[in-house]
Design a protein around this motif. Structure first.
Motif, PDB file in Angstrom:
ATOM      1  N   MET A 131     -51.743  11.264 -41.248  1.00  0.00           N
ATOM      2  CA  MET A 131     -51.527   9.970 -41.922  1.00  0.00           C
ATOM      3  C   MET A 131     -52.862   9.253 -42.126  1.00  0.00           C
ATOM      4  N   PRO A 132     -53.223   8.950 -43.376  1.00  0.00           N
ATOM      5  CA  PRO A 132     -54.530   8.324 -43.648  1.00  0.00           C
ATOM      6  C   PRO A 132     -54.729   7.012 -42.891  1.00  0.00           C
ATOM      7  N   GLU A 133     -53.640   6.253 -42.670  1.00  0.00           N
ATOM      8  CA  GLU A 133     -53.756   4.967 -41.962  1.00  0.00           C
ATOM      9  C   GLU A 133     -54.228   5.189 -40.525  1.00  0.00           C
ATOM     10  N   VAL A 134     -53.734   6.257 -39.932  1.00  0.00           N
ATOM     11  CA  VAL A 134     -54.121   6.561 -38.553  1.00  0.00           C
ATOM     12  C   VAL A 134     -55.594   6.975 -38.524  1.00  0.00           C
ATOM     13  N   ARG A 135     -55.988   7.819 -39.449  1.00  0.00           N
ATOM     14  CA  ARG A 135     -57.375   8.304 -39.474  1.00  0.00           C
ATOM     15  C   ARG A 135     -58.347   7.138 -39.689  1.00  0.00           C
ATOM     16  N   ALA A 136     -57.991   6.236 -40.618  1.00  0.00           N
ATOM     17  CA  ALA A 136     -58.877   5.103 -40.914  1.00  0.00           C
ATOM     18  C   ALA A 136     -59.019   4.225 -39.676  1.00  0.00           C
ATOM     19  N   CYS A 137     -57.934   4.042 -38.984  1.00  0.00           N
ATOM     20  CA  CYS A 137     -57.921   3.168 -37.808  1.00  0.00           C
ATOM     21  C   CYS A 137     -58.812   3.739 -36.684  1.00  0.00           C
ATOM     22  N   LEU A 138     -58.872   5.067 -36.590  1.00  0.00           N
ATOM     23  CA  LEU A 138     -59.624   5.682 -35.478  1.00  0.00           C
ATOM     24  C   LEU A 138     -61.084   6.000 -35.815  1.00  0.00           C
ATOM     25  N   LEU A 139     -61.422   5.883 -37.101  1.00  0.00           N
ATOM     26  CA  LEU A 139     -62.764   6.279 -37.542  1.00  0.00           C
ATOM     27  C   LEU A 139     -63.874   5.451 -36.881  1.00  0.00           C
ATOM     28  N   ASP A 140     -63.716   4.126 -36.895  1.00  0.00           N
ATOM     29  CA  ASP A 140     -64.749   3.241 -36.343  1.00  0.00           C
ATOM     30  C   ASP A 140     -64.969   3.487 -34.862  1.00  0.00           C
TER      31      ASP A 140
END
Ligand code: DC
Length: 230
Positions: free
Chosen positions: A105-114
């Protein structure tokens, strides 16, 4: 002081975490197991009773999650979910499958990137995952794609589960692992791939010690660093 970053990507069961942890200890780098972070989100989704593939429900859950990593004096990474140590709870076959589901899920990946990048800004790291060399740390000093045959990886995973008292058949693990590999490689968001400039290390015919030596030699050569004394 110069900070170094080593990205190790590859399919499940290739030995990434064991090898990365040993190499990090040898050079005094911080080992970051990013799969554990996805597993922690998977555990939260499982506990919340979210149906697999329910992107909206997982997205709604994300702001309520406080995920953090801690390191003991032995350098072993512990994972925390809302203050609770979930390091063991995330290591079951159910949560492996859940982690693969939420990681698409892209939302999960974006959230964990930082969170992942912030660790590399503060420490010299060896970070393992699926998209470290391609997305998280595209400028890593060294990128390694660590792999092994599917049969080899399934047998290693079977032995690892057995050592923790979880019994599962080789055939079931092989098919479950192949399904997860397909899902991780075919997803649209940051799929498992050989990053540009990555060196491939196939551990199928290497012992664990030989694999660790192969990775440590690459680190010494490419980064020009020496192992810590003792
Ligand atoms: O490495 P692991 O088996 O603990 O990873 C669990 C799942 O998380 C795996 O199915 C792929 C996903 N993952 C990911 O998509 N990106 C990462 N950087 C690390 C793991």
């Amino acid at each position: 002081m110069k900070l170094y970053s080593v990205a190790i990507d590859g399919p499940s069961g290739a030995g990434k975490s064991t090898i990365a942890r040993a190499a990090a200890k040898r050079f005094g780098f911080l080992y970051v197991d990013t799969g554990a972070i996805y597993r922690t989100v998977g555990l939260a989704a499982e506990r919340a009773g979210v149906k697999k593939g329910d992107r909206d429900a997982v997205t709604a859950l994300l702001p309520k999650l406080d995920i953090s990593l801690g390191y003991g004096e032995d350098g072993v990474q512990r994972s925390f979910l809302n203050g609770e140590d979930v390091s063991e709870a995330i290591r079951t076959p159910e949560i492996s499958s859940r982690a693969s589901d939420v990681s698409a899920m892209p939302e999960v990946r974006a959230c964990l990137l930082d969170m992942q990048r912030a660790m590399a800004r503060k420490h010299s790291v060896i970070m393992d995952g699926r998209d470290i060399g391609s997305v998280v740390l595209p400028d890593a000093d060294l990128k390694i794609f660590l792999t092994a045959s599917a049969e080899c990886r399934a047998e290693r995973r079977r032995a690892e589960l057995e050592s923790r008292g979880i019994s599962a058949s080789f055939g079931w693990i092989l098919s479950e692992m192949s399904r997860r590999d397909r899902q991780d490689s075919k997803r649209a968001a940051a799929p498992l791939t050989v990053a540009e400039g990555a060196v491939t290390v196939d551990t199928s015919s290497l012992s664990l010690d030989e694999s660790i030596e192969a990775v440590c030699s690459l680190i010494s050569e490419k980064l020009g660093v020496k192992p810590l004394e003792g």
